[in-house]
Design a protein around this motif. Structure first.
Motif, mmCIF file in Angstrom:
data_model
loop_
_atom_site.group_PDB
_atom_site.id
_atom_site.type_symbol
_atom_site.label_atom_id
_atom_site.label_comp_id
_atom_site.label_asym_id
_atom_site.label_seq_id
_atom_site.Cartn_x
_atom_site.Cartn_y
_atom_site.Cartn_z
ATOM 1 N N GLY A 14 46.834 17.087 29.083
ATOM 2 C CA GLY A 14 46.461 18.126 28.128
ATOM 3 C C GLY A 14 47.449 18.285 26.996
ATOM 4 O O GLY A 14 47.124 18.886 25.962
ATOM 5 N N GLU A 15 48.664 17.760 27.165
ATOM 6 C CA GLU A 15 49.690 17.852 26.122
ATOM 7 C C GLU A 15 49.557 16.756 25.069
ATOM 8 O O GLU A 15 50.311 16.734 24.098
ATOM 9 C CB GLU A 15 51.082 17.770 26.757
ATOM 10 N N LEU A 16 48.592 15.846 25.244
ATOM 11 C CA LEU A 16 48.494 14.709 24.343
ATOM 12 C C LEU A 16 48.122 15.109 22.921
ATOM 13 O O LEU A 16 48.321 14.327 21.997
ATOM 14 C CB LEU A 16 47.477 13.691 24.879
ATOM 15 N N GLY A 17 47.565 16.300 22.754
ATOM 16 C CA GLY A 17 47.297 16.755 21.396
ATOM 17 C C GLY A 17 48.563 16.953 20.594
ATOM 18 O O GLY A 17 48.543 16.909 19.363
ATOM 19 N N GLU A 18 49.685 17.151 21.301
ATOM 20 C CA GLU A 18 50.971 17.377 20.642
ATOM 21 C C GLU A 18 51.898 16.170 20.769
ATOM 22 O O GLU A 18 52.967 16.148 20.172
ATOM 23 C CB GLU A 18 51.644 18.602 21.251
ATOM 24 N N LYS A 19 51.496 15.189 21.579
ATOM 25 C CA LYS A 19 52.338 14.025 21.824
ATOM 26 C C LYS A 19 51.696 12.776 21.225
ATOM 27 O O LYS A 19 50.476 12.686 21.101
ATOM 28 C CB LYS A 19 52.530 13.811 23.331
ATOM 29 N N LYS A 20 52.512 11.800 20.889
ATOM 30 C CA LYS A 20 51.998 10.565 20.314
ATOM 31 C C LYS A 20 51.777 9.473 21.351
ATOM 32 O O LYS A 20 51.005 8.551 21.123
ATOM 33 C CB LYS A 20 52.963 10.049 19.239
ATOM 34 N N SER A 40 64.932 9.872 20.112
ATOM 35 C CA SER A 40 63.754 9.567 19.304
ATOM 36 C C SER A 40 63.013 10.868 18.950
ATOM 37 O O SER A 40 61.919 11.136 19.465
ATOM 38 C CB SER A 40 62.824 8.618 20.070
ATOM 39 N N PRO A 41 63.563 11.682 18.066
ATOM 40 C CA PRO A 41 62.962 12.988 17.745
ATOM 41 C C PRO A 41 61.622 12.885 17.039
ATOM 42 O O PRO A 41 60.848 13.851 17.020
ATOM 43 C CB PRO A 41 64.016 13.644 16.848
ATOM 44 N N ASP A 42 61.315 11.724 16.444
ATOM 45 C CA ASP A 42 60.068 11.574 15.683
ATOM 46 C C ASP A 42 58.920 11.043 16.544
ATOM 47 O O ASP A 42 57.810 10.851 16.031
ATOM 48 C CB ASP A 42 60.276 10.617 14.497
ATOM 49 N N PHE A 43 59.198 10.788 17.819
ATOM 50 C CA PHE A 43 58.136 10.247 18.684
ATOM 51 C C PHE A 43 58.219 10.936 20.040
ATOM 52 O O PHE A 43 59.202 10.785 20.764
ATOM 53 C CB PHE A 43 58.296 8.733 18.863
ATOM 54 N N SER A 44 57.193 11.686 20.405
ATOM 55 C CA SER A 44 57.173 12.406 21.675
ATOM 56 C C SER A 44 56.190 11.747 22.628
ATOM 57 O O SER A 44 55.186 11.147 22.205
ATOM 58 C CB SER A 44 56.794 13.874 21.451
ATOM 59 N N THR A 45 56.465 11.864 23.922
ATOM 60 C CA THR A 45 55.631 11.191 24.904
ATOM 61 C C THR A 45 55.576 11.968 26.215
ATOM 62 O O THR A 45 56.496 12.726 26.536
ATOM 63 C CB THR A 45 56.163 9.765 25.182
ATOM 64 N N ILE A 46 54.484 11.789 26.925
ATOM 65 C CA ILE A 46 54.409 12.266 28.300
ATOM 66 C C ILE A 46 54.736 11.101 29.223
ATOM 67 O O ILE A 46 54.741 9.938 28.796
ATOM 68 C CB ILE A 46 53.014 12.840 28.649
ATOM 69 N N ARG A 47 55.012 11.399 30.489
ATOM 70 C CA ARG A 47 55.306 10.346 31.460
ATOM 71 C C ARG A 47 54.450 10.584 32.710
ATOM 72 O O ARG A 47 54.502 11.652 33.314
ATOM 73 C CB ARG A 47 56.787 10.334 31.827
ATOM 74 N N VAL A 48 53.671 9.573 33.101
ATOM 75 C CA VAL A 48 52.840 9.619 34.304
ATOM 76 C C VAL A 48 53.282 8.466 35.190
ATOM 77 O O VAL A 48 52.946 7.306 34.944
ATOM 78 C CB VAL A 48 51.347 9.510 33.948
ATOM 79 N N LEU A 80 40.628 9.742 30.265
ATOM 80 C CA LEU A 80 39.366 9.596 29.548
ATOM 81 C C LEU A 80 38.544 10.872 29.533
ATOM 82 O O LEU A 80 37.714 11.066 28.656
ATOM 83 C CB LEU A 80 38.540 8.450 30.151
ATOM 84 N N LYS A 81 38.769 11.741 30.502
ATOM 85 C CA LYS A 81 38.017 12.998 30.512
ATOM 86 C C LYS A 81 38.705 14.073 29.666
ATOM 87 O O LYS A 81 38.156 15.151 29.475
ATOM 88 C CB LYS A 81 37.840 13.509 31.940
ATOM 89 N N GLY A 82 39.903 13.781 29.180
ATOM 90 C CA GLY A 82 40.639 14.752 28.375
ATOM 91 C C GLY A 82 40.138 14.816 26.945
ATOM 92 O O GLY A 82 39.317 13.998 26.501
ATOM 93 N N GLU A 83 40.635 15.776 26.214
ATOM 94 C CA GLU A 83 40.218 15.950 24.826
ATOM 95 C C GLU A 83 40.912 14.967 23.889
ATOM 96 O O GLU A 83 40.387 14.666 22.816
ATOM 97 C CB GLU A 83 40.505 17.384 24.376
ATOM 98 N N GLU A 84 42.092 14.480 24.286
ATOM 99 C CA GLU A 84 42.853 13.567 23.435
ATOM 100 C C GLU A 84 43.271 12.339 24.238
ATOM 101 O O GLU A 84 43.506 12.411 25.447
ATOM 102 C CB GLU A 84 44.112 14.252 22.897
ATOM 103 N N LEU A 85 43.347 11.209 23.547
ATOM 104 C CA LEU A 85 43.897 9.994 24.121
ATOM 105 C C LEU A 85 45.212 9.685 23.413
ATOM 106 O O LEU A 85 45.396 10.038 22.248
ATOM 107 C CB LEU A 85 42.927 8.817 23.947
ATOM 108 N N PRO A 86 46.135 9.029 24.085
ATOM 109 C CA PRO A 86 47.407 8.713 23.421
ATOM 110 C C PRO A 86 47.222 7.684 22.317
ATOM 111 O O PRO A 86 46.366 6.802 22.420
ATOM 112 C CB PRO A 86 48.265 8.149 24.569
#
Length: 304
Positions: A52-58, A80-88, A107-113
């Motif tokens: 769900g955080e992918l809307g804010e992450k690249k 890397s302040p200009d590039f944010s990421t989640i970790r799974v 794929l069921k989320g609102e955003e894809l990376p």
């Protein structure tokens, strides 16, 4: 002569009802304590929130315990302040798990990376990697994908029943974890020792056994990710000894136009940077994170 009494149908129903209630109680308890069994299941329970955080992450980093221990997210945010990421990074996972969890959660989320980074060593992306059936079915496979899993992996009737029950039941799907938790209570560091030994054996077998490699699972995974417009990067990870990329995997990377960030030989990385001969320790994680941030800067954020 002793007398035998035949139980009535009503009495048998009472016994059956008591048994059903007992099992239902155990199932409820299993579901309630699932997230507290270990850090891995607590992490899995956060997948929906993370995606769900992918809307804010690249980007999104996908892998297993190698990246769980190897990538320091706090350091990466500073590097890397200009590039944010989640970790799974579910423990002991491989491409079969990644494909299904990507379908179920991403794929069921609102955003894809925009970018997906997959960290691995050789056996993690090979079709010969055995499926961890209970865990796969319980936590990664969506209900609609079960028939596809059975067909593609050629599960026999017993495996189909076990995977189906594991999918709907925490008591069955998390059974090995419950057993490990009990033994860990009586034996100090049992779970850590067991998993470290399993990872070590897997690495040893992979380095000593020659086998015919194939990448059907990986190909399906790549097609699914690319269909959503996400740029997929492959990261072969550091190990104490340098290892060779399979020619078939290299052909797949080239044919599908995948990005490659080769972490097998990071400058300054030595065997002393590994905590157990397989996972990176604190110094190794610091070196890998700095290297990864540099790769992001050179190949993505500065890319015109």
């Amino acid at each position: 002569m002793s007398e035998f009494r035949v139980t009535s149908f009503r009495q048998e129903l009472k016994v059956l009802a008591a048994l059903v209630c007992f099992l239902a109680g155990l199932e409820l308890i299993a579901r309630m304590i699932s997230e507290s069994l270990d850090d891995d299941r607590a992490h899995i329970a956060q997948f929906d929130e993370l995606v769900g955080e992918l809307g804010e992450k690249k980007g999104a980093v996908l892998g297993n315990s190698l990246l769980l221990h190897g990538l320091n997210l706090e350091q990466f945010a500073q590097e890397s302040p200009d590039f944010s990421t989640i970790r799974v990074t579910p423990v002991s996972s491989a491409v079969l798990d990644w494909g299904h969890l990507y379908e179920r959660y991403f794929l069921k989320g609102e955003e894809l990376p925009e970018h997906l980074f997959v960290g691995f060593v050789a056996h993690h992306v090979d079709d010969s990697e055995p499926a961890k059936l209970r865990r796969l079915s319980r936590h990664f496979v969506s209900t609609g994908s079960l028939p596809q899993l059975w067909e593609r992996e050629r599960f026999d009737p017993h495996q189909r029943v076990q995977s189906g029950l594991s999918h709907v039941s925490a008591l069955i799907g998390d059974q090995p974890a419950h057993r490990e938790r009990v033994l860990d209570y009586f034996i100090d560091w049992y779970r850590l020792g067991l998993r470290t030994n399993q990872d070590w054996v897997t690495g040893e077998v992979e380095s000593s056994v020659e086998r015919q490699s194939s990448f059907k699972r990986m190909t399906r995974f790549v097609d699914m990710v690319q269909a959503g417009g996400t740029r997929l990067w492959m990261i072969p990870l550091s190990q104490p000894e340098y290892w060779e990329l399979n020619s078939g995997l290299l052909e797949l990377i080239e044919r599908k136009g995948l990005g490659l960030m080769d972490a097998r030989s990071i400058p300054g990385m030595t065997a002393d940077d590994f905590s157990d001969g397989y996972h990176l320790g604190e110094s190794g994680a610091e070196k890998f994170t700095k290297w990864f941030a540099k790769e992001i800067s050179e190949k993505i954020t500065q890319d015109p």
